[in-house]
Write a protein that holds these residues in place. Structure first.
Motif, mmCIF file in Angstrom:
data_model
loop_
_atom_site.group_PDB
_atom_site.id
_atom_site.type_symbol
_atom_site.label_atom_id
_atom_site.label_comp_id
_atom_site.label_asym_id
_atom_site.label_seq_id
_atom_site.Cartn_x
_atom_site.Cartn_y
_atom_site.Cartn_z
ATOM 1 N N HIS A 91 76.970 57.252 62.770
ATOM 2 C CA HIS A 91 77.493 58.034 61.661
ATOM 3 C C HIS A 91 79.001 57.966 61.636
ATOM 4 O O HIS A 91 79.617 58.334 60.636
ATOM 5 C CB HIS A 91 77.084 59.488 61.786
ATOM 6 C CG HIS A 91 78.140 60.337 62.389
ATOM 7 N ND1 HIS A 91 78.347 60.389 63.731
ATOM 8 C CD2 HIS A 91 79.101 61.110 61.844
ATOM 9 C CE1 HIS A 91 79.356 61.187 63.975
ATOM 10 N NE2 HIS A 91 79.841 61.633 62.854
ATOM 11 N N CYS A 92 79.573 57.552 62.711
ATOM 12 C CA CYS A 92 81.030 57.675 62.836
ATOM 13 C C CYS A 92 81.707 56.401 62.369
ATOM 14 O O CYS A 92 81.368 55.306 62.760
ATOM 15 C CB CYS A 92 81.415 57.966 64.268
ATOM 16 S SG CYS A 92 83.180 58.119 64.507
ATOM 17 N N LEU A 93 82.711 56.618 61.554
ATOM 18 C CA LEU A 93 83.389 55.528 60.884
ATOM 19 C C LEU A 93 84.340 54.826 61.795
ATOM 20 O O LEU A 93 84.551 53.637 61.730
ATOM 21 C CB LEU A 93 84.166 56.139 59.747
ATOM 22 C CG LEU A 93 83.592 57.523 59.475
ATOM 23 C CD1 LEU A 93 84.614 58.558 59.421
ATOM 24 C CD2 LEU A 93 82.760 57.397 58.255
ATOM 25 N N LEU A 98 87.560 55.434 69.747
ATOM 26 C CA LEU A 98 88.819 55.849 69.164
ATOM 27 C C LEU A 98 88.715 57.120 68.342
ATOM 28 O O LEU A 98 89.711 57.681 67.956
ATOM 29 C CB LEU A 98 89.358 54.721 68.274
ATOM 30 C CG LEU A 98 89.578 53.390 68.985
ATOM 31 C CD1 LEU A 98 90.044 52.335 68.003
ATOM 32 C CD2 LEU A 98 90.594 53.551 70.121
ATOM 33 N N CYS A 99 87.498 57.533 68.084
ATOM 34 C CA CYS A 99 87.333 58.653 67.169
ATOM 35 C C CYS A 99 87.955 59.919 67.742
ATOM 36 O O CYS A 99 87.600 60.359 68.819
ATOM 37 C CB CYS A 99 85.857 58.894 66.891
ATOM 38 S SG CYS A 99 85.642 60.291 65.802
ATOM 39 N N PRO A 100 88.904 60.494 66.990
ATOM 40 C CA PRO A 100 89.594 61.670 67.507
ATOM 41 C C PRO A 100 88.691 62.902 67.569
ATOM 42 O O PRO A 100 88.978 63.847 68.278
ATOM 43 C CB PRO A 100 90.718 61.875 66.480
ATOM 44 C CG PRO A 100 90.211 61.237 65.226
ATOM 45 C CD PRO A 100 89.352 60.100 65.652
ATOM 46 N N THR A 104 84.325 67.077 69.306
ATOM 47 C CA THR A 104 84.034 68.283 68.536
ATOM 48 C C THR A 104 83.125 68.019 67.352
ATOM 49 O O THR A 104 82.612 68.954 66.754
ATOM 50 C CB THR A 104 85.349 68.891 68.005
ATOM 51 O OG1 THR A 104 85.972 67.923 67.157
ATOM 52 C CG2 THR A 104 86.291 69.224 69.134
ATOM 53 N N CYS A 105 82.928 66.757 67.016
ATOM 54 C CA CYS A 105 82.206 66.428 65.790
ATOM 55 C C CYS A 105 80.787 66.979 65.818
ATOM 56 O O CYS A 105 79.965 66.587 66.640
ATOM 57 C CB CYS A 105 82.150 64.918 65.615
ATOM 58 S SG CYS A 105 81.210 64.432 64.173
ATOM 59 N N PRO A 106 80.505 67.889 64.917
ATOM 60 C CA PRO A 106 79.188 68.536 64.945
ATOM 61 C C PRO A 106 78.083 67.631 64.421
ATOM 62 O O PRO A 106 76.915 67.793 64.797
ATOM 63 C CB PRO A 106 79.363 69.749 64.042
ATOM 64 C CG PRO A 106 80.565 69.479 63.222
ATOM 65 C CD PRO A 106 81.367 68.409 63.861
HETATM 66 S S1 FES Z 1 83.519 61.510 63.090
HETATM 67 FE FE1 FES Z 1 83.627 60.366 64.959
HETATM 68 S S2 FES Z 1 82.007 61.242 66.138
HETATM 69 FE FE2 FES Z 1 81.857 62.345 64.233
#
Ligand code: FES
Ligand code: FES
Lengths: 135, 135
Positions: A91-93, A98-100, A104-106
């Motif tokens: 789901h993560c772009l 690297l995803c900041p 915390t991403c729910p």
């Molecule tokens: S937006 Fe990167 S893990 Fe959810």
DNA sequence: GTTAAATGATACGTTTCGAGTATCAAATTG
DNA sequence: CAATTTGATACTCGAAACGTATCATTTAAC
């Protein structure tokens, strides 16, 4: 949502044709004819399947492709991985590393658990099971 | 596999921010700042959510966006549909209506049944449920 | 051995689509 | 009026998906 791309779909169709007709070798010309797939495109696909150990090939007159392993052991997910990369429902772009927001991403947690079951179910599909389903 | 694209992801993040902070109106400038999303891009996204009845907007000084409906009634799948079209796990490359194999395609049946369950599970996710998950 | 038919390898072209920008108009507040 | 906000819409850019083209190599049949 695109679950399966053209490479995978064409590959599955070719594998089904080969597995369903127990003649020896299937040249690309025959397969592309029956399946209405552009010859050079299908050829490239089958070459990849050969490299991956799913098909055997022989050159020259009378040559063509044949299964390298029984249909029971050819998994849809294997073919998908070959042509579409990882099966993770990303789901993560951003690249995960690297995803900041990765901590915390729910959405992440929720989706990871759904993903697991879904891929498990997908993983039960083989060329044989698809053949068995045919009328 | 890309389950969720950037539009959807940004939309969800914006909705979470709005839903999680009960001030009145959130101008794009604030949201794009906090969420590190390019201003004009986020703006376009929020305009769509407004048209779709998920957000309210007001122009002029002190204006901005606010939820039009409670977080419990904003479904992830709704947002996905808005920005990514149908949720069907369309394995078929051709448009469904034109696909010559649609009757006989063995992949189709298999995948349709898996799809149903998966989408049902996805459909349980709302902005509220995501908020509840946060630490 | 020559020829035709097949694959191996790989480079190239084309189209589509996702992601993001740019701009002008309209509304609202003060 | 001036500043700030959204509404609407057209445009650019780059990557990935999709497909083609070509030359080399192998093999069977004659
Ligand atoms: S937006 Fe990167 S893990 Fe959810
Ligand atoms: S290829 Fe069209 S339905 Fe399967």
């Amino acid at each position: 949502m695109r679950l399966i791309n053209r490479n995978t779909d064409y590959a599955i169709k070719a594998l089904l044709h080969i597995a369903g007709n127990s003649s020896g070798r299937f040249p690309v010309s025959e397969l592309s004819d029956v399946l209405k797939i552009p010859h050079p495109f299908l050829r490239k696909i089958l070459q990849v399947l050969q490299k991956e150990g799913i098909l055997l090939s022989s050159k020259g007159k009378g040559g063509g492709f044949a299964l390298a392993i029984p249909p029971k052991r050819i998994y849809l997910t294997d073919v998908m991985k070959i042509f579409q990369g990882s099966l993770e429902l990303d789901h993560c772009l951003y690249r995960k590393e690297l995803c900041p927001d990765i901590k915390t991403c729910p959405l992440r947690r929720k989706i990871l658990s759904l993903e697991k079951r879904f891929v498990q179910e997908l993983a039960s599909i083989t060329i044989q099971s698809l053949l068995d389903d045919k009328p």
